[in-house]
Design a protein around this motif. Structure first.
Motif: not given
Length: 88
Positions: A39, A41, A51
């Protein structure tokens, strides 16, 4: 004669196969964790990392938000110092 041959050679073959199997399994695990999807960020000054979208660690163009901001990998659940790349 053949019976003594089996007693000596067979354990050596089994041990050798076990060692090579362990080495190849360990090497395979290292390859899969080296490059992975993560993910991405956003790094906002004075705030926690937020996120955004899925990115990649495979070298390539930078992973960015729709607004064009660079995305980073979350580290220790607090900071996000490492830039990520666009998922291909």
């Amino acid at each position: 004669m053949i019976n003594s041959f089996k007693k000596v050679i067979m354990p050596m073959v089994v041990i050798t196969l076990g060692v090579f199997g362990a080495i190849s399994t360990s090497a395979m695990n290292q390859k899969t964790t080296a490059f992975a999807d993560r993910w991405g960020y956003s790094h906002i000054e004075g705030e926690n990392c937020v996120q955004e979208i899925m990115c990649s660690t495979i070298p390539g163009p930078p992973c960015k938000t729709v607004a064009g901001d660079q995305l980073f990998d979350l580290e220790d659940g607090v900071s996000c110092p490492n830039p990520l790349n666009k998922k291909q």
